[in-house]
Design a protein around this motif. Structure first.
Motif, PDB file in Angstrom:
ATOM      1  N   LEU A   1      50.746  34.375  26.875  1.00 31.54           N
ATOM      2  CA  LEU A   1      49.537  35.179  26.857  1.00 31.54           C
ATOM      3  C   LEU A   1      48.975  35.328  28.267  1.00 31.54           C
ATOM      4  N   ALA A   2      49.000  34.245  29.038  1.00 30.97           N
ATOM      5  CA  ALA A   2      48.532  34.312  30.431  1.00 30.97           C
ATOM      6  C   ALA A   2      49.404  35.265  31.246  1.00 30.97           C
ATOM      7  N   TRP A   3      50.705  35.223  31.003  1.00 33.20           N
ATOM      8  CA  TRP A   3      51.628  36.113  31.711  1.00 33.20           C
ATOM      9  C   TRP A   3      51.326  37.569  31.405  1.00 33.20           C
ATOM     10  N   ARG A   4      51.042  37.867  30.132  1.00 37.89           N
ATOM     11  CA  ARG A   4      50.729  39.236  29.757  1.00 37.89           C
ATOM     12  C   ARG A   4      49.373  39.686  30.301  1.00 37.89           C
ATOM     13  N   HIS A   5      48.547  38.727  30.714  1.00 33.40           N
ATOM     14  CA  HIS A   5      47.246  39.044  31.299  1.00 33.40           C
ATOM     15  C   HIS A   5      47.253  38.917  32.830  1.00 33.40           C
ATOM     16  N   LYS A   6      48.428  38.909  33.425  1.00 37.25           N
ATOM     17  CA  LYS A   6      48.494  38.650  34.870  1.00 37.25           C
ATOM     18  C   LYS A   6      47.712  39.677  35.696  1.00 37.25           C
ATOM     19  N   GLU A   7      47.745  40.942  35.289  1.00 37.01           N
ATOM     20  CA  GLU A   7      46.984  41.947  36.020  1.00 37.01           C
ATOM     21  C   GLU A   7      45.488  41.698  35.878  1.00 37.01           C
ATOM     22  N   ASN A   8      45.060  41.275  34.693  1.00 37.26           N
ATOM     23  CA  ASN A   8      43.652  40.933  34.486  1.00 37.26           C
ATOM     24  C   ASN A   8      43.247  39.749  35.351  1.00 37.26           C
ATOM     25  N   ILE A   9      44.155  38.783  35.487  1.00 37.70           N
ATOM     26  CA  ILE A   9      43.870  37.601  36.313  1.00 37.70           C
ATOM     27  C   ILE A   9      43.668  38.008  37.763  1.00 37.70           C
ATOM     28  N   PHE A  10      44.524  38.905  38.251  1.00 39.66           N
ATOM     29  CA  PHE A  10      44.380  39.375  39.628  1.00 39.66           C
ATOM     30  C   PHE A  10      43.048  40.099  39.822  1.00 39.66           C
ATOM     31  N   ARG A  11      42.658  40.902  38.827  1.00 41.27           N
ATOM     32  CA  ARG A  11      41.377  41.615  38.932  1.00 41.27           C
ATOM     33  C   ARG A  11      40.197  40.653  38.845  1.00 41.27           C
ATOM     34  N   LEU A  12      40.329  39.601  38.026  1.00 43.64           N
ATOM     35  CA  LEU A  12      39.269  38.594  37.945  1.00 43.64           C
ATOM     36  C   LEU A  12      39.077  37.908  39.294  1.00 43.64           C
ATOM     37  N   ILE A  13      40.173  37.543  39.928  1.00 41.95           N
ATOM     38  CA  ILE A  13      40.120  36.884  41.232  1.00 41.95           C
ATOM     39  C   ILE A  13      39.499  37.801  42.283  1.00 41.95           C
ATOM     40  N   ALA A  14      39.842  39.091  42.193  1.00 39.97           N
ATOM     41  CA  ALA A  14      39.340  40.060  43.163  1.00 39.97           C
ATOM     42  C   ALA A  14      37.934  40.549  42.823  1.00 39.97           C
ATOM     43  N   GLY A  15      37.403  40.136  41.665  1.00 39.06           N
ATOM     44  CA  GLY A  15      36.080  40.573  41.246  1.00 39.06           C
ATOM     45  C   GLY A  15      36.047  42.021  40.783  1.00 39.06           C
ATOM     46  N   LYS A  16      37.198  42.533  40.338  1.00 36.60           N
ATOM     47  CA  LYS A  16      37.287  43.935  39.931  1.00 36.60           C
ATOM     48  C   LYS A  16      37.515  44.112  38.428  1.00 36.60           C
ATOM     49  N   GLU A  17      37.540  43.012  37.695  1.00 39.51           N
ATOM     50  CA  GLU A  17      37.754  43.120  36.257  1.00 39.51           C
ATOM     51  C   GLU A  17      36.505  43.682  35.588  1.00 39.51           C
ATOM     52  N   SER A  18      36.701  44.622  34.675  1.00 33.76           N
ATOM     53  CA  SER A  18      35.560  45.225  33.984  1.00 33.76           C
ATOM     54  C   SER A  18      35.018  44.262  32.936  1.00 33.76           C
ATOM     55  N   ARG A  19      33.705  44.280  32.781  1.00 32.35           N
ATOM     56  CA  ARG A  19      33.050  43.424  31.801  1.00 32.35           C
ATOM     57  C   ARG A  19      32.987  44.122  30.448  1.00 32.35           C
TER      58      ARG A  19
END
Length: 210
Positions: A185-203
């Motif tokens: 599940l974490a692997w399938r969310h890898k792009e989300n993880i990168f956006r979370l780290i960059a502060g670009k993930e949508s809420r």
């Protein structure tokens, strides 16, 4: 014969998991294919982007049930056929893999959150309730669906082991499968993880970031 039953149960779980309800429900309700817009992920969240809350709700429910039902059936009716915790673990993983890599949809599936929680409910309903509650708490305070999914997936196997000999007797094979599913599940969310780290993930409640 016992191994044949176990193999049949595992294969059936994978085939049920391979039913991509985001696509099926969207087609049935005359909506656009969720693989063609938004995140292009065939899951309930992307179906919601079509503007049809009912379709998203049905998708969420069915994606959860396709993880829950195969596991519960093995758990409730497998003992006379020699099917125990090992087969429960295999059916759980198979249903989850079916959602991620559906044979009926060119092996291009969703991220597995609803199916994961459904599987966990099938293993132990209290474990499922705890995992689901974890998702709700994280989503409420941080407003990130992806973060809530990751945290709840990581905590599911932890809860399972912590409650050993308290709420149930933990089986090593089931614990391993829970950890494997959390990693997938974490692997399938890898792009989300990168956006979370960059502060670009949508809420939650916001439009998806470009």
């Amino acid at each position: 014969m016992q191994s044949a039953y176990a193999l049949a149960a595992t294969l059936a779980a994978y085939l049920v998991g391979s039913l991509s309800f985001a696509v099926i429900v969207s087609r049935a309700m005359g909506l656009a294919d969720p693989r063609t817009f938004g995140s292009k992920n065939p899951g309930a969240t992307n179906v919601l982007r079509s503007g049809n809350k009912a379709a998203a709700g049905v998708t969420l429910l069915l994606d959860g049930l396709k993880g829950f039902v195969p596991v519960l059936l093995v758990k409730k009716f497998g003992e006379p056929y020699g099917l125990g915790d090992g087969t429960i673990a295999m059916a759980a993983l198979a249903a989850f893999l079916g959602h991620l890599y559906p044979v009926f949809f060119r092996f291009k599936g969703g991220k597995g959150v609803a199916t994961f929680i459904g599987v966990v409910f099938g293993i132990e309903w209290i474990l499922g309730a705890g995992t689901g509650l974890t998702w709700i708490i994280i989503a409420f305070f941080f407003r990130y669906s992806s973060l809530a999914s990751l945290v709840s997936a990581i905590f599911a196997p932890v809860y399972y082991l912590l409650a050993d000999r308290i709420a149930w007797y933990a089986d090593t094979r089931i614990a391993v499968v829970l950890f494997v599913m959390a990693l997938l599940l974490a692997w399938r969310h890898k792009e989300n993880i990168f956006r979370l780290i960059a502060g670009k993930e949508s809420r939650l409640g916001q439009k998806k970031s470009a």
